[in-house]
Design a protein around this motif. Structure first.
Motif, PDB file in Angstrom:
ATOM      1  N   ILE A 133       0.878  -1.170   0.000  1.00 39.45           N
ATOM      2  CA  ILE A 133       0.000   0.000   0.000  1.00 39.45           C
ATOM      3  C   ILE A 133       0.921   1.227   0.000  1.00 39.45           C
ATOM      4  O   ILE A 133       1.651   1.462   0.963  1.00 39.45           O
ATOM      5  CB  ILE A 133      -0.916   0.016   1.232  1.00 39.45           C
ATOM      6  N   TYR A 134       0.881   1.967  -1.079  1.00 35.40           N
ATOM      7  CA  TYR A 134       1.822   3.078  -1.259  1.00 35.40           C
ATOM      8  C   TYR A 134       1.031   4.380  -1.391  1.00 35.40           C
ATOM      9  O   TYR A 134       0.197   4.535  -2.290  1.00 35.40           O
ATOM     10  CB  TYR A 134       2.671   2.835  -2.506  1.00 35.40           C
ATOM     11  N   TYR A 135       1.284   5.322  -0.507  1.00 32.82           N
ATOM     12  CA  TYR A 135       0.630   6.638  -0.539  1.00 32.82           C
ATOM     13  C   TYR A 135       1.483   7.563  -1.410  1.00 32.82           C
ATOM     14  O   TYR A 135       2.610   7.906  -1.061  1.00 32.82           O
ATOM     15  CB  TYR A 135       0.516   7.193   0.880  1.00 32.82           C
ATOM     16  N   TYR A 136       0.912   7.941  -2.567  1.00 31.88           N
ATOM     17  CA  TYR A 136       1.664   8.743  -3.542  1.00 31.88           C
ATOM     18  C   TYR A 136       1.204  10.202  -3.473  1.00 31.88           C
ATOM     19  O   TYR A 136       0.065  10.523  -3.860  1.00 31.88           O
ATOM     20  CB  TYR A 136       1.460   8.193  -4.957  1.00 31.88           C
ATOM     21  N   PRO A 137       2.086  11.092  -2.975  1.00 28.92           N
ATOM     22  CA  PRO A 137       1.702  12.513  -2.939  1.00 28.92           C
ATOM     23  C   PRO A 137       1.894  13.154  -4.314  1.00 28.92           C
ATOM     24  O   PRO A 137       2.877  12.899  -5.002  1.00 28.92           O
ATOM     25  CB  PRO A 137       2.660  13.101  -1.899  1.00 28.92           C
ATOM     26  N   SER A 138       0.945  13.960  -4.694  1.00 28.98           N
ATOM     27  CA  SER A 138       1.011  14.643  -5.993  1.00 28.98           C
ATOM     28  C   SER A 138       0.519  16.077  -5.830  1.00 28.98           C
ATOM     29  O   SER A 138      -0.292  16.384  -4.953  1.00 28.98           O
ATOM     30  CB  SER A 138       0.158  13.896  -7.030  1.00 28.98           C
ATOM     31  N   THR A 139       1.027  16.943  -6.688  1.00 27.35           N
ATOM     32  CA  THR A 139       0.622  18.362  -6.607  1.00 27.35           C
ATOM     33  C   THR A 139      -0.847  18.553  -6.954  1.00 27.35           C
ATOM     34  O   THR A 139      -1.521  19.404  -6.389  1.00 27.35           O
ATOM     35  CB  THR A 139       1.506  19.194  -7.552  1.00 27.35           C
ATOM     36  N   GLY A 140      -1.304  17.757  -7.870  1.00 34.32           N
ATOM     37  CA  GLY A 140      -2.700  17.908  -8.267  1.00 34.32           C
ATOM     38  C   GLY A 140      -3.644  17.146  -7.366  1.00 34.32           C
ATOM     39  O   GLY A 140      -4.628  17.685  -6.867  1.00 34.32           O
ATOM     40  N   GLN A 141      -3.337  15.883  -7.102  1.00 33.21           N
ATOM     41  CA  GLN A 141      -4.224  15.027  -6.320  1.00 33.21           C
ATOM     42  C   GLN A 141      -3.408  13.899  -5.711  1.00 33.21           C
ATOM     43  O   GLN A 141      -2.655  13.222  -6.410  1.00 33.21           O
ATOM     44  CB  GLN A 141      -5.333  14.450  -7.200  1.00 33.21           C
ATOM     45  N   ASN A 142      -3.543  13.728  -4.408  1.00 34.70           N
ATOM     46  CA  ASN A 142      -2.880  12.599  -3.750  1.00 34.70           C
ATOM     47  C   ASN A 142      -3.711  11.341  -3.959  1.00 34.70           C
ATOM     48  O   ASN A 142      -4.939  11.390  -3.946  1.00 34.70           O
ATOM     49  CB  ASN A 142      -2.730  12.879  -2.251  1.00 34.70           C
ATOM     50  N   PHE A 143      -3.054  10.235  -4.126  1.00 34.97           N
ATOM     51  CA  PHE A 143      -3.785   8.989  -4.321  1.00 34.97           C
ATOM     52  C   PHE A 143      -2.980   7.843  -3.721  1.00 34.97           C
ATOM     53  O   PHE A 143      -1.818   7.986  -3.314  1.00 34.97           O
ATOM     54  CB  PHE A 143      -4.103   8.734  -5.803  1.00 34.97           C
ATOM     55  N   ILE A 144      -3.616   6.701  -3.667  1.00 31.94           N
ATOM     56  CA  ILE A 144      -3.048   5.496  -3.042  1.00 31.94           C
ATOM     57  C   ILE A 144      -2.936   4.407  -4.090  1.00 31.94           C
ATOM     58  O   ILE A 144      -3.906   4.119  -4.798  1.00 31.94           O
ATOM     59  CB  ILE A 144      -3.925   5.030  -1.865  1.00 31.94           C
ATOM     60  N   VAL A 145      -1.749   3.814  -4.163  1.00 28.95           N
ATOM     61  CA  VAL A 145      -1.485   2.740  -5.121  1.00 28.95           C
ATOM     62  C   VAL A 145      -1.395   1.422  -4.355  1.00 28.95           C
ATOM     63  O   VAL A 145      -0.676   1.317  -3.367  1.00 28.95           O
ATOM     64  CB  VAL A 145      -0.184   2.992  -5.912  1.00 28.95           C
ATOM     65  N   VAL A 146      -2.122   0.439  -4.832  1.00 28.58           N
ATOM     66  CA  VAL A 146      -2.107  -0.896  -4.230  1.00 28.58           C
ATOM     67  C   VAL A 146      -1.550  -1.868  -5.268  1.00 28.58           C
ATOM     68  O   VAL A 146      -2.117  -1.986  -6.361  1.00 28.58           O
ATOM     69  CB  VAL A 146      -3.515  -1.339  -3.793  1.00 28.58           C
ATOM     70  N   VAL A 147      -0.461  -2.516  -4.928  1.00 28.42           N
ATOM     71  CA  VAL A 147       0.158  -3.514  -5.810  1.00 28.42           C
ATOM     72  C   VAL A 147       0.251  -4.819  -5.035  1.00 28.42           C
ATOM     73  O   VAL A 147       0.811  -4.860  -3.929  1.00 28.42           O
ATOM     74  CB  VAL A 147       1.552  -3.078  -6.286  1.00 28.42           C
ATOM     75  N   ALA A 148      -0.288  -5.891  -5.596  1.00 23.91           N
ATOM     76  CA  ALA A 148      -0.252  -7.222  -4.970  1.00 23.91           C
ATOM     77  C   ALA A 148       0.220  -8.229  -6.000  1.00 23.91           C
ATOM     78  O   ALA A 148      -0.129  -8.144  -7.180  1.00 23.91           O
ATOM     79  CB  ALA A 148      -1.628  -7.602  -4.431  1.00 23.91           C
ATOM     80  N   ALA A 149       1.014  -9.185  -5.528  1.00 28.28           N
ATOM     81  CA  ALA A 149       1.520 -10.230  -6.423  1.00 28.28           C
ATOM     82  C   ALA A 149       2.023 -11.402  -5.587  1.00 28.28           C
ATOM     83  O   ALA A 149       2.284 -11.263  -4.383  1.00 28.28           O
ATOM     84  CB  ALA A 149       2.634  -9.693  -7.315  1.00 28.28           C
TER      85      ALA A 149
END
Length: 292
Positions: A133-149
């Motif tokens: 679970i990776y919290y990605y900060p961005s200037t326009g919009q912050n979002f959360i990336v979920v990668v599973a494998a």
């Protein structure tokens, strides 16, 4: 005696085997644990890298991002097997979702988002998959990336390592038993030789000595000490034999004189003066015996 020696051999062998087995088990446990941790950390780093790259691509390609990311995810080399890649907004709305054909879609529960905001990144296992679970900060919009494998190669490596240890440790223990037996025999052998040499020593054969050889260990010191004791005993027995020989010689002379005088005096009748002379001579010999 033989039973005690064999018992000592078994004790040394058992102690040696226990020590070697303990070292092997500790080393095997450390290697297995560190290898497993290294594989997990490496795979988590790959998940984190994939999440960061996905977040970056999502911010760069504003137009037609979904189709572009799906194209990249579907055509990328299979570094991650049975993967799921999801992007969520801060209000938990799904912005992007992809999963391989061999697996199903993962719907992230609310608890994942709270943990991601607090930690900025977190890792755990869900349905036999490692999840980032990776919290990605961005200037326009912050979002959360979920990668599973699934860490297929890592699991295979850990499984192979486990099989190697399961085969290696018993073999190493058997080898330790054999080596311990040879080791204990080499230690007990000089003791057996010493016991054999001691059994050859009697009061009539004090000249035999224990073999020392070129050894410089404690057993050689013990044999040297025992040889010194035998030297003193042999000298004492020699002195005793010389004393007995000398005493026998000194005692036999006056005894022979006494018996001879009495035998001669008894051959014929003697006068009182003759008997007195014989008794006087016998008395002198008796005094000499008393002196001896």
């Amino acid at each position: 005696k033989r039973y005690k020696l064999m018992k000592l051999t078994y004790k040394i062998n058992l102690l040696f085997t226990i020590i070697v087995t303990g070292i092997l088990l500790v080393m095997s446990f450390l290697i297995f644990t560190l290898s497993k941790q290294s594989v997990e950390n490496d795979f988590r780093q790959r998940l984190k890298t994939r999440a960061a790259r996905t977040g970056y691509l999502y911010t760069v390609f504003k137009n037609d991002t979904t189709n572009l990311l799906k194209s990249l995810d579907s055509t990328s080399p299979p570094a991650l097997f049975n993967k799921n890649v999801n992007i969520y907004s801060e209000d938990k709305k799904i912005l992007y979702a992809y999963h391989d054909d061999s697996t199903s879609q993962i719907i992230a529960p609310d608890a994942w988002f709270e943990e991601a905001k607090d930690e900025e990144q977190s890792f755990f296992v869900y349905q036999q998959k490692d999840v980032c679970i990776y919290y990605y900060p961005s200037t326009g919009q912050n979002f959360i990336v979920v990668v599973a494998a699934e860490n297929v190669s890592g699991k295979e490596y850990i499984s192979d390592l486990k099989h190697i240890f399961l085969l290696f440790v018993p073999g190493a223990v058997l080898f330790a038993l054999l080596a311990g037996y040879l080791f204990s025999r080499s230690i007990v052998k000089p003791i057996k030789e010493t016991i054999h040499d001691v059994q050859l020593i009697t009061s009539q054969n004090l000249s035999h000595r224990l073999f020392v050889g070129k050894r410089k260990d404690e057993l050689a010191m013990l044999n040297n000490t025992f040889n010194d004791l035998l030297n003193r005993l042999e000298e004492s027995f020699a002195i005793q034999r010389r004393f007995i020989s000398n005493a026998s010689h000194e005692l036999s002379t006056p005894l022979t004189s006494v018996s001879s005088q009495i035998e001669v005096a008894l051959l014929h009748n003697r006068s009182d003066d003759d008997y007195r002379k014989v008794l006087g001579s016998v008395l002198e010999d008796i005094k000499e015996l008393h002196h001896l």
